[in-house]
Design a protein around this motif. Structure first.
Motif, PDB file in Angstrom:
ATOM      1  N   LEU A 143       0.336  -1.242   0.302  1.00 14.22           N
ATOM      2  CA  LEU A 143      -0.201  -0.194  -0.228  1.00 14.22           C
ATOM      3  C   LEU A 143       0.513   1.232  -0.078  1.00 14.22           C
ATOM      4  CD1 LEU A 143      -2.654  -1.356   2.846  1.00 14.22           C
ATOM      5  CD2 LEU A 143      -2.750  -1.033   0.021  1.00 14.22           C
ATOM      6  N   GLY A 144       2.332   1.758  -0.446  1.00 15.83           N
ATOM      7  CA  GLY A 144       3.259   2.646  -0.927  1.00 15.83           C
ATOM      8  C   GLY A 144       3.661   2.972   0.593  1.00 15.83           C
ATOM      9  N   VAL A 145       3.714   2.633   1.742  1.00 14.13           N
ATOM     10  CA  VAL A 145       4.653   3.126   2.533  1.00 14.13           C
ATOM     11  C   VAL A 145       5.497   2.854   2.762  1.00 14.13           C
ATOM     12  CG1 VAL A 145       4.783   2.709   5.080  1.00 14.13           C
ATOM     13  CG2 VAL A 145       2.548   2.594   4.504  1.00 14.13           C
ATOM     14  N   GLY A 146       6.205   4.148   3.314  1.00 12.22           N
ATOM     15  CA  GLY A 146       7.381   4.467   2.646  1.00 12.22           C
ATOM     16  C   GLY A 146       8.461   3.416   3.447  1.00 12.22           C
ATOM     17  N   GLY A 147       8.354   3.448   4.592  1.00  6.60           N
ATOM     18  CA  GLY A 147       9.088   3.230   5.892  1.00  6.60           C
ATOM     19  C   GLY A 147       8.741   2.577   7.501  1.00  6.60           C
ATOM     20  N   VAL A 148       9.453   1.639   7.579  1.00  6.35           N
ATOM     21  CA  VAL A 148       8.794   1.297   9.107  1.00  6.35           C
ATOM     22  C   VAL A 148       9.866   1.762  10.293  1.00  6.35           C
ATOM     23  CG1 VAL A 148       7.658  -0.042  10.995  1.00  6.35           C
ATOM     24  CG2 VAL A 148       7.566  -0.506   8.341  1.00  6.35           C
ATOM     25  N   LEU A 149       9.390   2.885  11.154  1.00 10.49           N
ATOM     26  CA  LEU A 149      10.474   2.974  12.410  1.00 10.49           C
ATOM     27  C   LEU A 149       9.968   2.476  13.731  1.00 10.49           C
ATOM     28  CD1 LEU A 149      10.022   6.827  11.714  1.00 10.49           C
ATOM     29  CD2 LEU A 149      11.776   5.166  10.882  1.00 10.49           C
ATOM     30  N   LEU A 150      10.765   2.167  14.335  1.00 11.27           N
ATOM     31  CA  LEU A 150      10.486   0.378  15.117  1.00 11.27           C
ATOM     32  C   LEU A 150      10.784   1.438  16.751  1.00 11.27           C
ATOM     33  CD1 LEU A 150      11.842  -2.157  13.534  1.00 11.27           C
ATOM     34  CD2 LEU A 150       9.958  -2.076  14.302  1.00 11.27           C
ATOM     35  N   GLY A 151       9.696   1.398  17.601  1.00  9.95           N
ATOM     36  CA  GLY A 151       9.814   2.482  19.158  1.00  9.95           C
ATOM     37  C   GLY A 151       9.772   0.868  19.759  1.00  9.95           C
ATOM     38  N   PRO A 152       9.663   1.290  20.904  1.00  9.38           N
ATOM     39  CA  PRO A 152      10.416  -0.150  21.969  1.00  9.38           C
ATOM     40  C   PRO A 152       9.290  -1.164  22.295  1.00  9.38           C
ATOM     41  CG  PRO A 152       9.368   2.316  23.253  1.00  9.38           C
ATOM     42  CD  PRO A 152       9.398   2.366  22.180  1.00  9.38           C
ATOM     43  N   GLY A 153       9.384  -2.339  22.600  1.00  5.18           N
ATOM     44  CA  GLY A 153       8.817  -3.179  22.629  1.00  5.18           C
ATOM     45  C   GLY A 153       8.493  -3.524  21.767  1.00  5.18           C
ATOM     46  N   CYS A 154       9.494  -3.310  20.225  1.00  3.73           N
ATOM     47  CA  CYS A 154       8.706  -4.196  18.784  1.00  3.73           C
ATOM     48  C   CYS A 154       9.674  -5.815  19.158  1.00  3.73           C
ATOM     49  CB  CYS A 154       9.020  -3.548  18.113  1.00  3.73           C
ATOM     50  SG  CYS A 154       7.741  -1.696  17.777  1.00  3.73           S
ATOM     51  N   SER A 155       8.889  -6.138  18.500  1.00  3.83           N
ATOM     52  CA  SER A 155       9.769  -7.690  17.608  1.00  3.83           C
ATOM     53  C   SER A 155      10.862  -7.481  16.519  1.00  3.83           C
ATOM     54  CB  SER A 155       9.053  -8.386  17.436  1.00  3.83           C
ATOM     55  OG  SER A 155       8.336  -8.443  16.484  1.00  3.83           O
ATOM     56  N   ASP A 156      12.065  -8.548  16.144  1.00  4.09           N
ATOM     57  CA  ASP A 156      12.761  -8.108  14.911  1.00  4.09           C
ATOM     58  C   ASP A 156      11.700  -8.447  14.202  1.00  4.09           C
ATOM     59  OD1 ASP A 156      14.970  -8.260  13.601  1.00  4.09           O
ATOM     60  OD2 ASP A 156      15.641 -10.052  14.627  1.00  4.09           O
ATOM     61  N   PRO A 157      11.946  -7.512  13.109  1.00  3.09           N
ATOM     62  CA  PRO A 157      11.424  -7.802  12.239  1.00  3.09           C
ATOM     63  C   PRO A 157      11.887  -9.139  11.186  1.00  3.09           C
ATOM     64  CG  PRO A 157      11.609  -5.271  11.872  1.00  3.09           C
ATOM     65  CD  PRO A 157      12.831  -5.769  13.089  1.00  3.09           C
ATOM     66  N   LEU A 158      13.713  -8.711  11.404  1.00  2.00           N
ATOM     67  CA  LEU A 158      14.074  -9.935  10.602  1.00  2.00           C
ATOM     68  C   LEU A 158      14.056 -11.512  11.228  1.00  2.00           C
ATOM     69  CD1 LEU A 158      17.058  -8.307   9.342  1.00  2.00           C
ATOM     70  CD2 LEU A 158      15.141  -8.540   7.959  1.00  2.00           C
ATOM     71  N   TYR A 159      13.497 -11.241  11.888  1.00  2.00           N
ATOM     72  CA  TYR A 159      12.957 -12.840  12.734  1.00  2.00           C
ATOM     73  C   TYR A 159      12.668 -13.987  11.962  1.00  2.00           C
ATOM     74  CZ  TYR A 159      12.193 -16.463  16.274  1.00  2.00           C
ATOM     75  OH  TYR A 159      12.015 -17.566  17.038  1.00  2.00           O
ATOM     76  N   ARG A 160      12.755 -15.519  11.877  1.00  2.00           N
ATOM     77  CA  ARG A 160      12.287 -15.930  10.834  1.00  2.00           C
ATOM     78  C   ARG A 160      11.248 -16.735  10.875  1.00  2.00           C
ATOM     79  NH1 ARG A 160      10.604 -20.843  11.372  1.00  2.00           N
ATOM     80  NH2 ARG A 160      10.924 -21.007  13.490  1.00  2.00           N
ATOM     81  N   ARG A 161      10.190 -15.740  11.436  1.00  2.00           N
ATOM     82  CA  ARG A 161       8.285 -16.390  11.607  1.00  2.00           C
ATOM     83  C   ARG A 161       8.403 -14.888  10.779  1.00  2.00           C
ATOM     84  NH1 ARG A 161       4.920 -17.409  16.728  1.00  2.00           N
ATOM     85  NH2 ARG A 161       6.835 -19.519  16.582  1.00  2.00           N
ATOM     86  N   SER A 162       8.472 -13.230  11.099  1.00  2.00           N
ATOM     87  CA  SER A 162       8.097 -12.371  10.348  1.00  2.00           C
ATOM     88  C   SER A 162       8.781 -11.769   8.709  1.00  2.00           C
ATOM     89  CB  SER A 162       8.775 -11.406  10.973  1.00  2.00           C
ATOM     90  OG  SER A 162       8.252 -11.023  12.211  1.00  2.00           O
ATOM     91  N   VAL A 163       9.983 -13.080   8.810  1.00  2.00           N
ATOM     92  CA  VAL A 163      10.382 -12.815   7.043  1.00  2.00           C
ATOM     93  C   VAL A 163       9.069 -13.555   6.866  1.00  2.00           C
ATOM     94  CG1 VAL A 163      11.929 -13.001   5.431  1.00  2.00           C
ATOM     95  CG2 VAL A 163      12.108 -12.250   7.227  1.00  2.00           C
ATOM     96  N   ARG A 164       8.633 -14.445   6.906  1.00  2.00           N
ATOM     97  CA  ARG A 164       7.614 -15.941   6.045  1.00  2.00           C
ATOM     98  C   ARG A 164       6.519 -15.016   6.223  1.00  2.00           C
ATOM     99  NH1 ARG A 164       6.634 -20.056  10.365  1.00  2.00           N
ATOM    100  NH2 ARG A 164       4.883 -19.193  10.824  1.00  2.00           N
ATOM    101  N   VAL A 165       5.623 -14.450   7.567  1.00  2.74           N
ATOM    102  CA  VAL A 165       4.498 -14.260   7.383  1.00  2.74           C
ATOM    103  C   VAL A 165       4.247 -12.412   5.991  1.00  2.74           C
ATOM    104  CG1 VAL A 165       2.807 -12.908   8.152  1.00  2.74           C
ATOM    105  CG2 VAL A 165       3.635 -15.021   9.807  1.00  2.74           C
TER     106      VAL A 165
END
Length: 269
Positions: A143-165
């Motif tokens: 949907l054309g979002v240019g980036g994601v910024l991570l504040g406190p308490g967020c999981s790792d976007p590069l964790y295996r399950r996140s990459v898969r989903v």
């Protein structure tokens, strides 16, 4: 393309990057984690091969490796071919997708680099569920979002399950930490973004009123699955907005709510 390497022994040391993924593929801040990027299935592996992440090796059944032949042109990483049974014994679970790839991480972009060309960004606080985070990245890419910024308490976007989903889209949507929190939101305001906090509170403005003309810069602030945004985060936003609901439904899953908000912004990223 490097030659295909048949492997019949699950104990082969060349497969150690893939071993016991339910234990070894942990976030780098957890004891025992090696910090690899791991892609599962031909679609996600294909996106990993096309990404800046340097691939270390592939492991799969012959049919799935063969499907990736064109994508592997110019790739020097070894491709280990084995049976589904051996794969299951190596990784620690039955892998229905039939192929894995492991890559090293690359340096993350800076906040300034993420903001440089974005018109819409997502800012997350406390999004700790790996599947929700992966779905949110997939929605951002679609949907054309240019980036994601991570504040406190967020999981790792590069964790295996996140990459898969995310279907591998986390590998192409830029992300960076936003620190300190929540005062770091001032950096977005200084860059010309209007910070809009998404909340189910009845006194929040209708999200549709936020939609503006092309070129407007909007940072959508999204909170945790359970408690939503913290009071300090809400107070630091320029405006609080909500998605109108029917009946007695008060809120949506964070990835679903993000998709609605991203769409409403009109793909201005």
């Amino acid at each position: 393309m490097a030659p295909l390497i048949p492997v019949a022994d699950a104990a082969d040391e060349r497969l150690d990057d893939f071993r016991d993924l339910t234990v070894a593929d942990r976030r780098p801040d957890r004891p025992g984690g090696r910090g690899f990027v791991i892609a599962e299935g031909t679609v996600v592996v294909r996106r990993l091969l096309a990404s800046p992440y340097p691939v270390r090796a592939l492991l799969g059944v012959e049919r799935r490796i063969t499907e990736l032949a064109d994508d592997l042109e110019g790739c020097a990483a070894p491709a280990y071919v084995t049976s589904a049974d051996v794969m299951a014994r190596v990784v620690g679970f039955n892998l229905n997708r039939g192929v894995l790839a492991v890559a090293d991480r690359v340096p993350r972009p800076t906040l300034e680099q993420v903001l440089a060309t974005a018109r819409v960004v997502a800012v997350l606080e406390g999004v700790g569920d790996h599947e929700n985070l992966g779905a949110l990245f997939r929605n951002a890419a679609a949907l054309g979002v240019g980036g994601v910024l991570l504040g406190p308490g967020c999981s790792d976007p590069l964790y295996r399950r996140s990459v898969r989903v995310s279907m591998g889209h986390v590998l192409r949507v830029p992300f960076a930490p936003l620190e300190p929190w929540p005062s770091g939101l001032r950096s977005l305001r200084a860059a010309g973004f209007r910070v809009a906090a998404l909340t189910p509170r009845p006194d929040a403005a209708d999200l549709r009123r936020l939609s503006g003309k092309a070129g407007d810069r909007v940072a959508l602030l999204l909170g945790s699955e359970g408690h939503g945004l913290s009071e300090p985060a809400l107070a630091a936003a320029d405006v609080a907005v909500r998605i109108p609901m029917a009946g007695d439904v008060d809120s949506l899953n964070v990835a679903t709510a993000a998709a609605v908000a991203f769409y409403e912004m009109g793909g201005r990223g």
